[in-house]
Design a protein around this motif. Structure first.
Motif, PDB file in Angstrom:
ATOM      1  N   ALA A 137      -5.902   5.255 -10.869  1.00  0.00           N
ATOM      2  CA  ALA A 137      -6.320   3.869 -10.666  1.00  0.00           C
ATOM      3  C   ALA A 137      -5.215   2.903 -11.082  1.00  0.00           C
ATOM      4  CB  ALA A 137      -7.598   3.587 -11.446  1.00  0.00           C
ATOM      5  N   ALA A 138      -4.603   3.165 -12.239  1.00  0.00           N
ATOM      6  CA  ALA A 138      -3.524   2.297 -12.720  1.00  0.00           C
ATOM      7  C   ALA A 138      -2.318   2.335 -11.783  1.00  0.00           C
ATOM      8  CB  ALA A 138      -3.112   2.711 -14.132  1.00  0.00           C
ATOM      9  N   SER A 139      -2.054   3.496 -11.195  1.00  0.00           N
ATOM     10  CA  SER A 139      -0.938   3.618 -10.258  1.00  0.00           C
ATOM     11  C   SER A 139      -1.142   2.725  -9.039  1.00  0.00           C
ATOM     12  CB  SER A 139      -0.785   5.074  -9.804  1.00  0.00           C
ATOM     13  OG  SER A 139      -0.540   5.930 -10.895  1.00  0.00           O
ATOM     14  N   LEU A 140      -2.380   2.624  -8.597  1.00  0.00           N
ATOM     15  CA  LEU A 140      -2.690   1.809  -7.427  1.00  0.00           C
ATOM     16  C   LEU A 140      -2.729   0.322  -7.746  1.00  0.00           C
ATOM     17  CD1 LEU A 140      -5.508   4.069  -5.931  1.00  0.00           C
ATOM     18  CD2 LEU A 140      -3.205   3.768  -5.008  1.00  0.00           C
ATOM     19  N   LEU A 141      -2.938  -0.022  -9.028  1.00  0.00           N
ATOM     20  CA  LEU A 141      -3.123  -1.423  -9.411  1.00  0.00           C
ATOM     21  C   LEU A 141      -1.988  -2.016 -10.250  1.00  0.00           C
ATOM     22  CD1 LEU A 141      -6.916  -1.255 -10.396  1.00  0.00           C
ATOM     23  CD2 LEU A 141      -5.942  -2.174  -8.275  1.00  0.00           C
ATOM     24  N   HIS A 142      -0.999  -1.226 -10.606  1.00  0.00           N
ATOM     25  CA  HIS A 142      -0.006  -1.694 -11.577  1.00  0.00           C
ATOM     26  C   HIS A 142       0.789  -2.913 -11.105  1.00  0.00           C
ATOM     27  CE1 HIS A 142       2.604   0.794  -9.016  1.00  0.00           C
ATOM     28  NE2 HIS A 142       3.644   0.169  -9.555  1.00  0.00           N
ATOM     29  N   ASP A 143       0.858  -3.135  -9.804  1.00  0.00           N
ATOM     30  CA  ASP A 143       1.655  -4.243  -9.286  1.00  0.00           C
ATOM     31  C   ASP A 143       0.841  -5.455  -8.834  1.00  0.00           C
ATOM     32  OD1 ASP A 143       4.220  -3.360  -9.735  1.00  0.00           O
ATOM     33  OD2 ASP A 143       4.495  -2.495  -7.733  1.00  0.00           O
ATOM     34  N   ILE A 144      -0.450  -5.480  -9.088  1.00  0.00           N
ATOM     35  CA  ILE A 144      -1.253  -6.600  -8.565  1.00  0.00           C
ATOM     36  C   ILE A 144      -0.855  -7.932  -9.208  1.00  0.00           C
ATOM     37  CG2 ILE A 144      -3.209  -5.114  -8.012  1.00  0.00           C
ATOM     38  CD1 ILE A 144      -4.667  -6.205 -10.432  1.00  0.00           C
ATOM     39  N   GLY A 145      -0.204  -7.874 -10.359  1.00  0.00           N
ATOM     40  CA  GLY A 145       0.213  -9.100 -11.039  1.00  0.00           C
ATOM     41  C   GLY A 145       1.254  -9.897 -10.276  1.00  0.00           C
ATOM     42  N   HIS A 146       1.947  -9.269  -9.308  1.00  0.00           N
ATOM     43  CA  HIS A 146       2.913  -9.995  -8.490  1.00  0.00           C
ATOM     44  C   HIS A 146       2.228 -11.115  -7.708  1.00  0.00           C
ATOM     45  CE1 HIS A 146       6.644  -7.807  -9.094  1.00  0.00           C
ATOM     46  NE2 HIS A 146       6.005  -6.658  -8.960  1.00  0.00           N
ATOM     47  N   TYR A 147       0.926 -10.982  -7.509  1.00  0.00           N
ATOM     48  CA  TYR A 147       0.172 -12.009  -6.792  1.00  0.00           C
ATOM     49  C   TYR A 147       0.213 -13.336  -7.563  1.00  0.00           C
ATOM     50  CZ  TYR A 147      -3.750 -14.193  -4.293  1.00  0.00           C
ATOM     51  OH  TYR A 147      -4.535 -15.037  -3.550  1.00  0.00           O
TER      52      TYR A 147
ATOM     53  N   PRO B 207       0.804  -1.235   0.000  1.00  0.00           N
ATOM     54  CA  PRO B 207       0.000   0.000   0.000  1.00  0.00           C
ATOM     55  C   PRO B 207       0.832   1.277   0.000  1.00  0.00           C
ATOM     56  CG  PRO B 207      -0.054  -1.048   2.158  1.00  0.00           C
ATOM     57  CD  PRO B 207       0.618  -2.024   1.236  1.00  0.00           C
ATOM     58  N   LYS B 208       1.996   1.262   0.662  1.00  0.00           N
ATOM     59  CA  LYS B 208       2.821   2.466   0.711  1.00  0.00           C
ATOM     60  C   LYS B 208       3.415   2.772  -0.657  1.00  0.00           C
ATOM     61  CE  LYS B 208       4.076   2.245   5.606  1.00  0.00           C
ATOM     62  NZ  LYS B 208       5.200   2.177   6.594  1.00  0.00           N
ATOM     63  N   HIS B 209       3.910   1.739  -1.327  1.00  0.00           N
ATOM     64  CA  HIS B 209       4.498   1.951  -2.657  1.00  0.00           C
ATOM     65  C   HIS B 209       3.438   2.411  -3.654  1.00  0.00           C
ATOM     66  CE1 HIS B 209       6.745   1.411  -6.329  1.00  0.00           C
ATOM     67  NE2 HIS B 209       5.930   0.460  -6.748  1.00  0.00           N
ATOM     68  N   SER B 210       2.309   1.725  -3.685  1.00  0.00           N
ATOM     69  CA  SER B 210       1.276   2.083  -4.657  1.00  0.00           C
ATOM     70  C   SER B 210       0.729   3.485  -4.394  1.00  0.00           C
ATOM     71  CB  SER B 210       0.137   1.058  -4.629  1.00  0.00           C
ATOM     72  OG  SER B 210      -0.495   1.019  -3.373  1.00  0.00           O
ATOM     73  N   ALA B 211       0.585   3.841  -3.127  1.00  0.00           N
ATOM     74  CA  ALA B 211       0.077   5.177  -2.794  1.00  0.00           C
ATOM     75  C   ALA B 211       1.078   6.251  -3.200  1.00  0.00           C
ATOM     76  CB  ALA B 211      -0.219   5.271  -1.298  1.00  0.00           C
ATOM     77  N   HIS B 212       2.382   5.963  -3.039  1.00  0.00           N
ATOM     78  CA  HIS B 212       3.392   6.962  -3.396  1.00  0.00           C
ATOM     79  C   HIS B 212       3.508   7.106  -4.910  1.00  0.00           C
ATOM     80  CE1 HIS B 212       6.393   9.781  -2.155  1.00  0.00           C
ATOM     81  NE2 HIS B 212       7.328   9.219  -2.913  1.00  0.00           N
ATOM     82  N   VAL B 213       3.438   5.987  -5.620  1.00  0.00           N
ATOM     83  CA  VAL B 213       3.437   6.056  -7.079  1.00  0.00           C
ATOM     84  C   VAL B 213       2.223   6.844  -7.556  1.00  0.00           C
ATOM     85  CG1 VAL B 213       3.229   4.714  -9.217  1.00  0.00           C
ATOM     86  CG2 VAL B 213       4.742   3.926  -7.394  1.00  0.00           C
ATOM     87  N   CYS B 214       1.095   6.632  -6.894  1.00  0.00           N
ATOM     88  CA  CYS B 214      -0.132   7.352  -7.224  1.00  0.00           C
ATOM     89  C   CYS B 214       0.052   8.859  -7.038  1.00  0.00           C
ATOM     90  CB  CYS B 214      -1.272   6.834  -6.351  1.00  0.00           C
ATOM     91  SG  CYS B 214      -2.861   7.607  -6.676  1.00  0.00           S
ATOM     92  N   PHE B 215       0.674   9.241  -5.929  1.00  0.00           N
ATOM     93  CA  PHE B 215       0.940  10.658  -5.667  1.00  0.00           C
ATOM     94  C   PHE B 215       1.854  11.260  -6.730  1.00  0.00           C
ATOM     95  CE2 PHE B 215       4.258  13.482  -3.885  1.00  0.00           C
ATOM     96  CZ  PHE B 215       3.493  14.643  -3.735  1.00  0.00           C
ATOM     97  N   LEU B 216       2.955  10.561  -7.031  1.00  0.00           N
ATOM     98  CA  LEU B 216       3.917  11.077  -8.009  1.00  0.00           C
ATOM     99  C   LEU B 216       3.319  11.141  -9.409  1.00  0.00           C
ATOM    100  CD1 LEU B 216       7.089   9.138  -6.786  1.00  0.00           C
ATOM    101  CD2 LEU B 216       6.650  11.591  -6.535  1.00  0.00           C
ATOM    102  N   ALA B 217       2.519  10.130  -9.757  1.00  0.00           N
ATOM    103  CA  ALA B 217       1.872  10.137 -11.070  1.00  0.00           C
ATOM    104  C   ALA B 217       0.910  11.317 -11.191  1.00  0.00           C
ATOM    105  CB  ALA B 217       1.131   8.831 -11.292  1.00  0.00           C
ATOM    106  N   GLY B 218       0.199  11.597 -10.101  1.00  0.00           N
ATOM    107  CA  GLY B 218      -0.703  12.737 -10.095  1.00  0.00           C
ATOM    108  C   GLY B 218       0.030  14.053 -10.277  1.00  0.00           C
ATOM    109  N   ARG B 219       1.196  14.171  -9.646  1.00  0.00           N
ATOM    110  CA  ARG B 219       1.995  15.383  -9.796  1.00  0.00           C
ATOM    111  C   ARG B 219       2.493  15.522 -11.243  1.00  0.00           C
ATOM    112  NH1 ARG B 219       2.544  19.397  -8.715  1.00  0.00           N
ATOM    113  NH2 ARG B 219       4.745  19.752  -8.206  1.00  0.00           N
ATOM    114  N   LEU B 220       2.934  14.417 -11.823  1.00  0.00           N
ATOM    115  CA  LEU B 220       3.410  14.466 -13.214  1.00  0.00           C
ATOM    116  C   LEU B 220       2.273  14.817 -14.167  1.00  0.00           C
ATOM    117  CD1 LEU B 220       5.748  11.325 -13.243  1.00  0.00           C
ATOM    118  CD2 LEU B 220       6.431  13.732 -13.156  1.00  0.00           C
ATOM    119  N   PHE B 221       1.091  14.266 -13.900  1.00  0.00           N
ATOM    120  CA  PHE B 221      -0.065  14.584 -14.737  1.00  0.00           C
ATOM    121  C   PHE B 221      -0.363  16.079 -14.674  1.00  0.00           C
ATOM    122  CE2 PHE B 221      -4.637  15.113 -15.492  1.00  0.00           C
ATOM    123  CZ  PHE B 221      -4.802  14.388 -16.659  1.00  0.00           C
TER     124      PHE B 221
END
Length: 239
Positions: free
Chosen positions: A94-104, A61-75
């Motif tokens: 949404a993609a920022s929060l879900l991009h790593d679910i495939g590791h499951y 959750p920490k990584h996905s939330a931080h990627v989400c924040f940074l992606a929002g800033r870049l957008f």
């Protein structure tokens, strides 16, 4: 005469005249306050639906939330470059929060697994087209780039393809900026130097790895937008 009297009264040597009118000032003021920025953010129900899927597949959750924040800033800071509507920001979030679910499923080719899981997950609050865009963004957040006859890119309509092409560089850079998954890059901003765009990274930690990774991922930014971009640490550290 009035301007001259004003300068003399305040003991100023010169006056800067703006050609902009009151309406321009109002628009600039609203922009500085972030009015309308909510259009590029997931609403409460959409965010809950995405986080439910992320939790189901044990995403960090920490990584996905931080990627989400940074992606929002870049957008936000590259708005005049990608020229996508605010609604596209929701899909990037949404993609920022879900991009790593495939590791499951497997860390090998996890981007492909992420795309499959998103495409086949129930995401209340999103249209079928939006879910396909999010799935494609997860698919192309690493490795190969979107191309014709390349699933799931080839299943999208023209507008959706434009979204994926414009958002993919932002998602890749945001993910690279948290390469260590420790939130070391606290913020980003841009400056224009000698006709070149510089993305400045703010941090109090060692971000050599993040800077290198982001510059590598920035290659797709240059390819998509045909603009020079360098990424470096800001000279002034955050408090």
């Amino acid at each position: 005469a009035v301007f001259l009297q004003t300068l003399e009264a305040f003991e100023h040597p010169s006056l800067f005249y703006s050609a902009a009118g009151v309406r321009d000032g109002i628009i600039a003021d609203l922009a500085s306050q972030g009015v309308g920025s909510e259009l590029s953010r997931l609403n409460k129900d959409q965010r809950a639906a995405v986080e439910t899927v992320a939790k189901r597949y044990l995403v960090d959750p920490k990584h996905s939330a931080h990627v989400c924040f940074l992606a929002g800033r870049l957008f936000e800071i590259f708005q005049t470059i990608h020229n996508l509507p605010p609604a596209a920001g929701k899909l990037l979030e949404a993609a920022s929060l879900l991009h790593d679910i495939g590791h499951y499923v497997s860390s090998t080719g996890h981007h492909k697994h992420s795309a499959y899981l998103v495409a086949n997950s129930d995401l209340p609050g999103f249209t079928d087209k939006e879910r396909k865009i999010i799935s494609a963004l997860c698919r192309f957040h690493r490795k190969s780039l979107p191309a014709p006859k390349h699933p799931p890119f080839d299943d999208l309509d023209a507008e959706a393809k434009q979204f994926v092409i414009g958002l993919t560089p932002l998602l890749r850079m945001a993910d690279s900026l948290d390469r260590n998954k420790q939130g070391r890059v606290t913020n980003v901003r841009t400056v224009l130097r000698n006709g070149q765009i510089n993305l400045l990274l703010e941090s109090n930690a060692d971000i050599d790895l993040e800077t290198w990774a982001a510059n590598e991922s920035a290659k797709i930014f240059r390819d998509v937008f045909h603009l020079p971009l360098t990424i470096e640490r800001s000279q002034s550290r955050t408090a």
